[in-house]
Design a protein around this motif. Structure first.
Motif, PDB file in Angstrom:
ATOM      1  N   LYS A  70     -40.368 -47.464   8.087  1.00  0.00           N
ATOM      2  CA  LYS A  70     -39.186 -46.613   8.209  1.00  0.00           C
ATOM      3  C   LYS A  70     -38.268 -46.788   7.003  1.00  0.00           C
ATOM      4  O   LYS A  70     -37.654 -45.822   6.543  1.00  0.00           O
ATOM      5  CB  LYS A  70     -38.455 -46.893   9.514  1.00  0.00           C
ATOM      6  N   LYS A  72     -39.274 -47.456   3.960  1.00  0.00           N
ATOM      7  CA  LYS A  72     -39.915 -46.690   2.894  1.00  0.00           C
ATOM      8  C   LYS A  72     -39.657 -45.206   3.077  1.00  0.00           C
ATOM      9  O   LYS A  72     -39.385 -44.489   2.118  1.00  0.00           O
ATOM     10  CB  LYS A  72     -41.426 -46.961   2.861  1.00  0.00           C
ATOM     11  N   LYS A  73     -39.742 -44.733   4.315  1.00  0.00           N
ATOM     12  CA  LYS A  73     -39.500 -43.318   4.602  1.00  0.00           C
ATOM     13  C   LYS A  73     -38.061 -42.950   4.287  1.00  0.00           C
ATOM     14  O   LYS A  73     -37.787 -41.891   3.708  1.00  0.00           O
ATOM     15  CB  LYS A  73     -39.826 -43.016   6.063  1.00  0.00           C
ATOM     16  N   ILE A  74     -37.123 -43.824   4.642  1.00  0.00           N
ATOM     17  CA  ILE A  74     -35.716 -43.588   4.338  1.00  0.00           C
ATOM     18  C   ILE A  74     -35.518 -43.497   2.834  1.00  0.00           C
ATOM     19  O   ILE A  74     -34.821 -42.609   2.334  1.00  0.00           O
ATOM     20  CB  ILE A  74     -34.824 -44.696   4.954  1.00  0.00           C
ATOM     21  N   ALA A  76     -37.738 -42.625   0.595  1.00  0.00           N
ATOM     22  CA  ALA A  76     -38.321 -41.363   0.120  1.00  0.00           C
ATOM     23  C   ALA A  76     -37.405 -40.187   0.453  1.00  0.00           C
ATOM     24  O   ALA A  76     -37.192 -39.299  -0.377  1.00  0.00           O
ATOM     25  CB  ALA A  76     -39.703 -41.154   0.741  1.00  0.00           C
ATOM     26  N   LEU A  77     -36.844 -40.187   1.647  1.00  0.00           N
ATOM     27  CA  LEU A  77     -35.931 -39.110   2.040  1.00  0.00           C
ATOM     28  C   LEU A  77     -34.661 -39.121   1.188  1.00  0.00           C
ATOM     29  O   LEU A  77     -34.142 -38.060   0.828  1.00  0.00           O
ATOM     30  CB  LEU A  77     -35.580 -39.220   3.527  1.00  0.00           C
ATOM     31  N   GLU A  78     -34.168 -40.322   0.865  1.00  0.00           N
ATOM     32  CA  GLU A  78     -32.981 -40.404   0.012  1.00  0.00           C
ATOM     33  C   GLU A  78     -33.290 -39.873  -1.386  1.00  0.00           C
ATOM     34  O   GLU A  78     -32.473 -39.180  -1.983  1.00  0.00           O
ATOM     35  CB  GLU A  78     -32.479 -41.840  -0.056  1.00  0.00           C
ATOM     36  N   ARG A  79     -34.489 -40.198  -1.911  1.00  0.00           N
ATOM     37  CA  ARG A  79     -34.874 -39.669  -3.224  1.00  0.00           C
ATOM     38  C   ARG A  79     -34.983 -38.148  -3.168  1.00  0.00           C
ATOM     39  O   ARG A  79     -34.550 -37.461  -4.092  1.00  0.00           O
ATOM     40  CB  ARG A  79     -36.189 -40.302  -3.692  1.00  0.00           C
ATOM     41  N   GLN A  80     -35.566 -37.617  -2.080  1.00  0.00           N
ATOM     42  CA  GLN A  80     -35.658 -36.163  -1.928  1.00  0.00           C
ATOM     43  C   GLN A  80     -34.265 -35.542  -1.860  1.00  0.00           C
ATOM     44  O   GLN A  80     -34.018 -34.501  -2.458  1.00  0.00           O
ATOM     45  CB  GLN A  80     -36.439 -35.798  -0.665  1.00  0.00           C
ATOM     46  N   LYS A  81     -33.363 -36.187  -1.128  1.00  0.00           N
ATOM     47  CA  LYS A  81     -32.008 -35.673  -1.004  1.00  0.00           C
ATOM     48  C   LYS A  81     -31.347 -35.635  -2.375  1.00  0.00           C
ATOM     49  O   LYS A  81     -30.702 -34.640  -2.730  1.00  0.00           O
ATOM     50  CB  LYS A  81     -31.184 -36.532  -0.046  1.00  0.00           C
TER      51      LYS A  81
END
Length: 169
Positions: A70, A72-74, A76-81
């Protein structure tokens, strides 16, 4: 007779001792059986505790793996944001520039034929699939808006808008 009486007394005494020893042996056997039973119960409890401990360790490892996944997923999501925020910011800058360039065109007496939609396409150029309609564009023609007045200046400004837009992308 006296010796027979003595032997009889000794026999009775020994019989009493044998009975007493047999009772003591039976008590010891009962205690041993009870001790074995308690030992088995304690041993079973210890095995259950070990099993519970192994289950807790396994569950903690699973939870740790879930937390790491989770995190790592956070990330990745922050980088996408961040990526989408920068794109959104650039889009807003481009919109402001388009508005400014339209105002400049209007100051020069050039009025674009159609309004630009939020995605940059003109509202008349998009069909239901979001693709440019080939019926709206004549073969070999450029996709420039109709302008009132000097076509050379309008084409120049339009090409400037397109070059600026594509340079940023």
């Amino acid at each position: 007779m006296v010796s027979n009486a003595q032997l009889e007394n000794e026999k009775t005494n020994f019989m009493y001792q044998v009975d007493t020893l047999q009772d003591a042996l039976m008590d010891l056997e009962e205690q041993l059986a009870e001790s074995l039973k308690r030992y088995e119960e304690k041993n079973k409890e210890i095995r259950q505790l070990k099993q519970k401990q192994e289950d807790y360790v396994r569950e903690m490892c699973d939870l740790q793996e879930t937390i790491e996944w989770k995190e790592k997923k956070i990330g990745a999501l922050e980088r996408q944001k961040e990526f989408f925020d920068s794109i959104r910011s650039e889009r807003d800058d481009l919109r402001e520039e388009v508005v400014m360039l339209k105002e400049q065109l209007k100051r020069h007496g050039i009025i674009p034929n159609s309004e630009v939609a939020t995605n940059g396409e003109t509202s008349g150029d998009i069909d239901n699939d979001g693709l440019q309609s080939s019926s709206n564009i004549a073969p070999g023609s450029t996709h420039a808006p109709k302008v009132a007045g000097d076509d050379t200046l309008g084409n120049f400004l339009l090409s400037r808008i397109l070059i600026t837009t594509f340079a940023r992308i």
